[in-house]
Write a protein that holds these residues in place. Structure first.
Motif, PDB file in Angstrom:
ATOM      1  N   TYR A 101     -14.517  21.374   2.630  1.00  0.00           N
ATOM      2  CA  TYR A 101     -14.641  20.187   1.478  1.00  0.00           C
ATOM      3  C   TYR A 101     -13.661  19.406   2.029  1.00  0.00           C
ATOM      4  CZ  TYR A 101     -16.619  23.701  -1.634  1.00  0.00           C
ATOM      5  OH  TYR A 101     -17.062  24.869  -2.701  1.00  0.00           O
ATOM      6  N   GLN A 107      -8.490  27.050 -10.397  1.00  0.00           N
ATOM      7  CA  GLN A 107     -10.251  26.922 -10.267  1.00  0.00           C
ATOM      8  C   GLN A 107     -10.364  28.740  -9.535  1.00  0.00           C
ATOM      9  OE1 GLN A 107     -13.387  24.669  -9.337  1.00  0.00           O
ATOM     10  NE2 GLN A 107     -11.573  23.623 -10.813  1.00  0.00           N
ATOM     11  N   ASP A 164     -14.117  29.427  -5.047  1.00  0.00           N
ATOM     12  CA  ASP A 164     -13.572  27.566  -4.414  1.00  0.00           C
ATOM     13  C   ASP A 164     -12.422  27.599  -4.077  1.00  0.00           C
ATOM     14  OD1 ASP A 164     -16.079  26.397  -5.872  1.00  0.00           O
ATOM     15  OD2 ASP A 164     -15.664  26.132  -7.400  1.00  0.00           O
TER      16      ASP A 164
END
Length: 110
Positions: free
Chosen positions: A3, A45, A49
């Motif tokens: 990410y 989260q 994630d």
């Protein structure tokens, strides 16, 4: 899959709903007043994630991840990190909405 945090404003916007500014007051025998005050910043989260959470640690350059059932908590509790990284970050990139009031209280305690 890595990410990539798109920009600091994304973090501030993301933090407006999924974070918590905490002030812990604990008994302390080593403190003259018998209590210690500790600040904590937490983002939670779902476990799917976890790579996002690792990216946030990398982006903020601080914090640790703790697993709690089906979620991960990115926790920053080191005073120097809160004082030198987290608070200046949210001053420069303010949170919009009610969570900004939580940050203001957190900042006052600092």
């Amino acid at each position: 899959m890595d990410y990539i945090i798109p920009n600091p404003n994304w973090v501030a916007g993301f933090s407006s709903g999924e974070d918590c500014f905490m002030v812990d007051i604990n008994k302390s025998k080593s403190n003259k007043i018998g209590q210690s005050v500790n600040l904590r910043f937490v983002i939670s989260q779902h476990k799917k994630d976890v790579l996002l959470m690792l990216s946030l640690i990398n982006f903020l350059n601080c914090g640790q991840i703790y697993k709690n059932k089906d979620c991960f908590n990115l926790t920053i509790r080191k005073f120097a990190d809160i004082d030198n990284k987290i608070i200046p970050f949210f001053i420069k990139y303010p949170i919009i909405g009610n969570k900004s009031l939580d940050f203001q209280d957190f900042y006052k305690v600092n």
